[in-house]
Design a protein around this motif. Structure first.
Motif, PDB file in Angstrom:
ATOM      1  N   GLU A   1       0.814  -1.210   0.000  1.00 53.20           N
ATOM      2  CA  GLU A   1       0.000   0.000   0.000  1.00 53.20           C
ATOM      3  C   GLU A   1       0.854   1.269   0.000  1.00 53.20           C
ATOM      4  O   GLU A   1       0.358   2.362  -0.275  1.00 53.20           O
ATOM      5  CB  GLU A   1      -0.960   0.007   1.188  1.00 53.20           C
ATOM      6  CG  GLU A   1      -0.312   0.134   2.540  1.00 53.20           C
ATOM      7  CD  GLU A   1      -1.346   0.258   3.654  1.00 53.20           C
ATOM      8  OE1 GLU A   1      -2.552   0.249   3.367  1.00 53.20           O
ATOM      9  OE2 GLU A   1      -0.922   0.367   4.829  1.00 53.20           O
ATOM     10  N   GLN A   2       2.166   1.139   0.257  1.00 55.75           N
ATOM     11  CA  GLN A   2       3.078   2.275   0.190  1.00 55.75           C
ATOM     12  C   GLN A   2       3.961   2.216  -1.057  1.00 55.75           C
ATOM     13  O   GLN A   2       4.932   2.966  -1.172  1.00 55.75           O
ATOM     14  CB  GLN A   2       3.939   2.335   1.462  1.00 55.75           C
ATOM     15  CG  GLN A   2       3.120   2.605   2.721  1.00 55.75           C
ATOM     16  CD  GLN A   2       3.950   2.582   3.988  1.00 55.75           C
ATOM     17  OE1 GLN A   2       5.139   2.276   3.968  1.00 55.75           O
ATOM     18  NE2 GLN A   2       3.328   2.895   5.110  1.00 55.75           N
ATOM     19  N   ASP A   3       3.618   1.328  -1.987  1.00 56.00           N
ATOM     20  CA  ASP A   3       4.357   1.207  -3.247  1.00 56.00           C
ATOM     21  C   ASP A   3       3.938   2.334  -4.187  1.00 56.00           C
ATOM     22  O   ASP A   3       2.759   2.700  -4.249  1.00 56.00           O
ATOM     23  CB  ASP A   3       4.046  -0.150  -3.884  1.00 56.00           C
ATOM     24  CG  ASP A   3       5.010  -0.543  -4.979  1.00 56.00           C
ATOM     25  OD1 ASP A   3       5.456   0.346  -5.741  1.00 56.00           O
ATOM     26  OD2 ASP A   3       5.310  -1.742  -5.094  1.00 56.00           O
TER      27      ASP A   3
ATOM     28  N   LYS B   1       1.329  -1.270   4.915  1.00 56.63           N
ATOM     29  CA  LYS B   1       2.575  -0.632   5.363  1.00 56.63           C
ATOM     30  C   LYS B   1       3.813  -1.214   4.671  1.00 56.63           C
ATOM     31  O   LYS B   1       4.866  -1.389   5.302  1.00 56.63           O
ATOM     32  CB  LYS B   1       2.717  -0.763   6.886  1.00 56.63           C
ATOM     33  CG  LYS B   1       1.579  -0.130   7.673  1.00 56.63           C
ATOM     34  CD  LYS B   1       1.761  -0.323   9.166  1.00 56.63           C
ATOM     35  CE  LYS B   1       0.601   0.280   9.946  1.00 56.63           C
ATOM     36  NZ  LYS B   1       0.739   0.080  11.409  1.00 56.63           N
TER      37      LYS B   1
ATOM     38  N   ASP C   1       6.431  -0.962   1.269  1.00 55.06           N
ATOM     39  CA  ASP C   1       6.839  -0.197   0.100  1.00 55.06           C
ATOM     40  C   ASP C   1       7.318  -1.146  -1.003  1.00 55.06           C
ATOM     41  O   ASP C   1       7.302  -2.375  -0.843  1.00 55.06           O
ATOM     42  CB  ASP C   1       7.887   0.856   0.448  1.00 55.06           C
ATOM     43  CG  ASP C   1       9.218   0.257   0.917  1.00 55.06           C
ATOM     44  OD1 ASP C   1       9.523  -0.910   0.579  1.00 55.06           O
ATOM     45  OD2 ASP C   1       9.968   0.968   1.613  1.00 55.06           O
TER      46      ASP C   1
END
Length: 230
Positions: free
Chosen positions: A183-185, A207, A209
């Protein structure tokens, strides 16, 4: 014994991405034979310095395909290259896991790749890494793993654009496909990509990346279950 092909991302290799993390060993413990692929410019593969040499990265995957349909896992550049291979050869795949790609499949913006290539060339010329933009610095740090050739990796980033991938082309891939994205990519979200497959599904890693994806326990669990290795 069923086989699973593993394809790393830009700046990685079969050894650094799949063996070092233990993912390849877990597949073998789950009764799978592992086929490791090093993309051109990476790992044990040749590392030409001419960007034109990287016009078709699928060749290394096609050459490694067994006679029978195979399951496959790709990360980032490996995932997009695996996707292109599956579009061209849909009958060669049984199940596919695509990690670290999402909206970037449809939003074809090559400006970021050009910045990364320029950043790598500046490092080769002796530039201070701290002077690079933060988005470029992360890739530059990842590229400086043992055995990597920065000139070759810059050439990969400068390669000619391949055929356009759209929802119509993706619909030719009829085997089950799992798309995994953090979801942080920077490629998040990936729902549109998963929905383009006739039998696609998406798992989002909280959370997480881009570069942490293939070492995430959430990725391990989702991919191994999907491949029938647990």
């Amino acid at each position: 014994m069923e086989s699973v092909m593993l394809v790393h991302g830009w700046g990685g290799s079969f050894e650094s991405t799949w063996q070092r993390s233990g993912f390849a060993a877990l597949l073998q413990d789950g009764g799978k034979a592992v086929i490791g692929v090093d993309l051109l410019g990476h790992g044990t593969a040749p590392k030409p310095h001419d960007a034109e040499a990287y016009g078709d990265l699928t060749e290394r995957i096609v050459d490694a395909l067994p006679d029978e349909p195979v399951s496959a896992v790709g990360f980032s550049l490996g995932a997009s290259t695996l996707l292109r291979t599956a579009i061209a050869h849909p009958d060669r795949f049984e199940r596919i896991v695509l990690a670290g790609i999402g909206r970037n499949v449809f939003e074809r913006d090559h400006s970021g790749a050009a910045l990364i290539a320029d950043g790598l060339r500046s490092l080769i010329d002796g530039a201070d890494p701290s002077t690079l933009p933060q988005s470029v610095r992360v890739f530059a740090q990842y590229a400086q793993q043992p055995g990597n050739d920065l000139i070759a990796l810059a050439a990969v980033m400068s390669r000619p654009a391949g055929f356009e991938v759209d929802a119509a082309a993706i619909s030719a891939v009829r085997c089950p496909v799992l798309v995994v994205v953090g979801e942080q990519d920077f490629v998040y979200p990936a729902d549109e990509l998963a929905d383009a497959f006739p039998d696609g599904r998406c798992v989002t890693l909280p959370k997480t990346d881009h570069f942490a994806t293939t070492e995430s326990f959430g990725f391990f669990d989702a991919a191994l279950e999907f491949l029938g290795a647990i």
